[in-house]
Design an enzyme around this catalytic site. Structure first.
Site, PDB file in Angstrom:
ATOM      1  N   GLU A 154       5.512  -5.880   7.582  1.00 46.05           N
ATOM      2  CA  GLU A 154       4.828  -4.827   8.334  1.00 46.05           C
ATOM      3  C   GLU A 154       5.451  -4.518   9.691  1.00 46.05           C
ATOM      4  OE1 GLU A 154       2.221  -6.221   5.162  1.00 46.05           O
ATOM      5  OE2 GLU A 154       3.409  -7.271   6.663  1.00 46.05           O
TER       6      GLU A 154
ATOM      7  N   GLY B 171       0.831  -1.191   0.000  1.00 47.87           N
ATOM      8  CA  GLY B 171       0.000   0.000   0.000  1.00 47.87           C
ATOM      9  C   GLY B 171       0.870   1.247   0.000  1.00 47.87           C
TER      10      GLY B 171
END
Length: 352
Positions: free
Chosen positions: A142, A71
């Site tokens: 992440e 993203g």
């Protein structure tokens, strides 16, 4: 369909082609790309009355660097600093798209070449025909930005053989196309140099003929070959137990993993361990995405999410100041706070 330069949509010979088209950003996903993919996929799902019905979907990325690096986290960083509303909206729509891909009624061919990380995994690895290559560099990284694996990543990580998924989640380290197949993130292996021919064959001859012509037996998976120490070391109850086992192991690769984990956000590590283990007990991709939406909404309010992106991608000093600063300082209450229902929670059409 609406015009959208960030995702190119076309149909050739009954193949609906989606090309992620932000090559300078390694095709990082933004709102417009999620909306464009969703619109096209819904239109193609039941288009038997169309002039040229789509029988197969083909997902690729523009440029030479990869399908999708994830993203647009810098946009998420700015949203987090402004209260997080845009980030929550983006994740809501993105996770609905991930779930839709996971149940898509037609062949969905994802070409997972080069870098495929985070959100790239979400638009590729839930498809029903997933093609890795000799240049695939996949990761769920992440924890390095104070975030928790999402986009259905914990669904896949929790179902990988043994503790391979936990190793990938807690280190955030990239793995190869062969590893991706061994871990259940991909199905087929096509050489990078043959991808243009493979794509043309999908369009001209159909996916099964294309696979029969171009898919090869993947090489041995390095991660699968290391499963002995991985399963042993990641069996611990807590992140501290896991790091201690890795540090104490004879294998240099285990000690290297410990060093890498020690650089990650302590609270993100603790939440990720819990999220992957909870995901293993959840029945469906939708159930896991709902849990991930909760952990994402909690992350956007956290210190470490903003700090991690700042250090890695904004100021680029690579020196995040995590809070809590150590694994030992993370409490069970800190972890549990990431799993409370979001307001509103992620819901799917079948829920209504």
């Amino acid at each position: 369909m609406t015009e959208n330069e960030d995702v190119l949509v076309s149909v050739r010979n009954g193949v609906g082609i989606l090309t992620l088209n932000r090559p300078k950003a390694i095709n990082s996903l933004n709102d417009a790309m999620v909306a464009g993919m969703s619109e096209a996929l819904h239109a193609w799902a039941d288009d038997s009355a169309a002039d040229e019905p789509v029988h197969t979907v083909l997902l690729t990325g523009a440029g030479e660097r990869g399908l999708c690096a994830g993203g647009d986290v810098v946009a998420l960083y700015h949203s987090a600093k402004a209260g997080g509303a845009d980030a929550r909206r983006f994740w809501y729509d993105e996770y609905l798209l991930n779930a839709y891909i996971g149940s898509y009624p037609k062949p969905y061919v994802a070409v997972m070449d080069g870098i495929v990380m985070g959100g790239g995994v979400g638009v590729a690895s839930h498809g029903n025909i997933r093609v890795a290559t000799d240049t695939t560099k996949m990761a769920m990284p992440e924890v390095g930005i104070g975030f928790i694996p999402d986009v259905g990543g914990t669904y896949l990580l929790s179902r990988a053989p043994g503790a391979l998924g936990l190793h990938a989640a807690l280190t955030g380290a990239p793995f190869s196309g062969a590893d991706a197949i061994a871990m259940g993130f991909a199905d087929h292996y096509v050489l990078h140099d043959k991808l243009a021919d493979f794509a043309e064959s999908v369009i001209a001859d159909g996916i099964q003929n294309a696979l029969a012509t171009y898919a090869l037996e993947p090489p041995a998976s390095p991660l699968l070959e290391q499963r002995g120490w991985i399963d042993e070391c990641y069996a611990g109850d807590t992140v501290a137990d896991i790091i201690a086992a890795l540090r104490g192991h004879d294998e240099q690769a285990a000690r290297d993993a410990a060093g890498l984990i020690a650089t990650r956000s302590p609270v993100a590590l603790a939440v990720t361990l819990e999220a992957v283990r909870r995901a293993a007990e959840l029945a469906t991709l939708e159930d896991v995405l709902r849990q991930e939406y909760r952990t994402s909404c909690a992350s956007v309010k956290s210190h470490d999410f903003v700090e991690g992106i700042r250090a890695q991608l904004v100021d680029k000093d690579r020196n995040p100041q995590w809070s809590p600063a150590s694994i030992a300082a993370v409490t069970p209450a800190d972890v549990e706070a990431y799993f409370v229902p979001a307001d509103p929670d992620l819901t799917f059409q079948e829920d209504n």
